[in-house]
Structure formats: structure tokens, C-alpha cells
Design a protein around this motif. Structure first.
Motif, PDB file in Angstrom:
ATOM      1  N   THR A   1       0.840  -1.193   0.000  1.00 43.10           N
ATOM      2  CA  THR A   1       0.000   0.000   0.000  1.00 43.10           C
ATOM      3  C   THR A   1       0.874   1.242   0.000  1.00 43.10           C
ATOM      4  O   THR A   1       0.534   2.252  -0.610  1.00 43.10           O
ATOM      5  CB  THR A   1      -0.916  -0.014   1.241  1.00 43.10           C
ATOM      6  OG1 THR A   1      -1.653  -1.226   1.233  1.00 43.10           O
ATOM      7  CG2 THR A   1      -1.867   1.148   1.229  1.00 43.10           C
TER       8      THR A   1
ATOM      9  N   TRP B   1       1.899   1.998  -3.580  1.00 44.07           N
ATOM     10  CA  TRP B   1       0.724   2.462  -4.312  1.00 44.07           C
ATOM     11  C   TRP B   1       0.357   3.899  -3.916  1.00 44.07           C
ATOM     12  O   TRP B   1       0.094   4.744  -4.764  1.00 44.07           O
ATOM     13  CB  TRP B   1      -0.452   1.517  -4.045  1.00 44.07           C
ATOM     14  CG  TRP B   1      -1.708   1.938  -4.746  1.00 44.07           C
ATOM     15  CD1 TRP B   1      -2.061   1.657  -6.023  1.00 44.07           C
ATOM     16  CD2 TRP B   1      -2.752   2.758  -4.209  1.00 44.07           C
ATOM     17  NE1 TRP B   1      -3.274   2.235  -6.312  1.00 44.07           N
ATOM     18  CE2 TRP B   1      -3.710   2.926  -5.216  1.00 44.07           C
ATOM     19  CE3 TRP B   1      -2.954   3.372  -2.964  1.00 44.07           C
ATOM     20  CZ2 TRP B   1      -4.866   3.670  -5.022  1.00 44.07           C
ATOM     21  CZ3 TRP B   1      -4.101   4.111  -2.778  1.00 44.07           C
ATOM     22  CH2 TRP B   1      -5.049   4.260  -3.799  1.00 44.07           C
TER      23      TRP B   1
ATOM     24  N   LYS C   1       2.804   6.478  -5.367  1.00 46.36           N
ATOM     25  CA  LYS C   1       2.543   6.734  -6.793  1.00 46.36           C
ATOM     26  C   LYS C   1       1.307   7.614  -6.963  1.00 46.36           C
ATOM     27  O   LYS C   1       1.302   8.549  -7.749  1.00 46.36           O
ATOM     28  CB  LYS C   1       2.365   5.418  -7.546  1.00 46.36           C
ATOM     29  CG  LYS C   1       3.659   4.666  -7.722  1.00 46.36           C
ATOM     30  CD  LYS C   1       3.426   3.351  -8.437  1.00 46.36           C
ATOM     31  CE  LYS C   1       4.733   2.583  -8.542  1.00 46.36           C
ATOM     32  NZ  LYS C   1       4.563   1.275  -9.148  1.00 46.36           N
ATOM     33  N   TYR C   2       0.257   7.291  -6.222  1.00 50.99           N
ATOM     34  CA  TYR C   2      -0.980   8.058  -6.328  1.00 50.99           C
ATOM     35  C   TYR C   2      -0.770   9.520  -5.928  1.00 50.99           C
ATOM     36  O   TYR C   2      -1.091  10.432  -6.675  1.00 50.99           O
ATOM     37  CB  TYR C   2      -2.076   7.425  -5.462  1.00 50.99           C
ATOM     38  CG  TYR C   2      -3.331   8.248  -5.418  1.00 50.99           C
ATOM     39  CD1 TYR C   2      -4.237   8.221  -6.478  1.00 50.99           C
ATOM     40  CD2 TYR C   2      -3.612   9.074  -4.330  1.00 50.99           C
ATOM     41  CE1 TYR C   2      -5.389   8.992  -6.455  1.00 50.99           C
ATOM     42  CE2 TYR C   2      -4.763   9.846  -4.303  1.00 50.99           C
ATOM     43  CZ  TYR C   2      -5.645   9.797  -5.363  1.00 50.99           C
ATOM     44  OH  TYR C   2      -6.776  10.574  -5.341  1.00 50.99           O
TER      45      TYR C   2
END
Length: 113
Positions: A2, A5, A8-9
Motif C-alpha cells: 500500500t 501504491w 505513486k498516487y
């Protein structure tokens, strides 16, 4: 993970802000073994801040690898606690900001499948 992720988000939507990830120091030895971290992105590329836990001694190799540590006096709060509370449908308003709670809910993070 997570963590990868989320980095990156948030990097994609907050291009003008330098992002840091905050971890309790007792996960420092586990980071290289996290799932979906094959390229060692977390330990080699992400900017990190580690919050010290008085009961945990940082192994010497890790103190040289990471340099940003802070002492914080709220050791009873942890991401594990937040995940467990979310998974058991307990209210987390007292440990997470509304914005973080909404993000977790909107993206189905830590929600049992």
C-alpha cells in the motif's frame, strides 16, 4: 505494498509537494521484505521519517541507511491499530484525520474482502 501504491498516487496528484512516508521505527527491519516491494522502492526511493519507539533498539546497519528519526510521545497509535479498527468496523475518527479516513474508505484500503 500500500505504501508504494499511495506514493505513486499522491505523487501524481501533488507534483509540487515533496512527499514523506512516516513509519514507526520497529518496521525498519521488515521493509526490505514487504510484499510488492521487489525493486526495493520503499527503502531506496521513498523519503521516510521514522518515529522512535522507546522500547525498540534500531540495529546498526539500519541507522546508517536511514537518517530521519523523530521522538514522538504517542506510542499507542499505530497503523496496525488503525487497520484492525477499520477491519472490525470501529470508528477511527480519534486517530485519523477526516481526510485520511475518507481516502481509506473511498479506496477500500484495509477493508476485508
Amino acid at each position: 505494498t500500500t505504501t508504494v501504491w499511495m506514493d505513486k498516487y499522491f505523487s501524481s496528484i501533488q507534483k509540487d509537494i515533496e512527499l514523506y512516508h512516516i513509519f514507526w521505527v520497529d518496521v525498519i527491519c521488515q521493509i526490505p521484505y514487504w510484499e510488492k516491494n521487489e525493486d526495493h522502492i520503499v527503502e531506496n526511493k521513498l523519503k521516510k521519517i521514522f518515529i522512535d519507539r522507546k522500547w525498540y533498539s534500531i540495529p546498526k546497519p539500519f541507522t546508517m541507511s536511514y537518517s530521519t528519526f523523530i521522538d514522538f510521545d504517542i506510542e499507542w497509535i499505530s497503523s496496525t491499530l488503525a487497520r484492525e479498527m477499520i477491519q472490525t468496523k470501529q470508528d477511527v475518527f480519534w486517530i485519523l484525520t477526516p481526510w485520511v479516513s475518507e481516502f481509506i474508505e473511498k479506496n477500500w484500503l484495509y477493508i476485508p474482502k
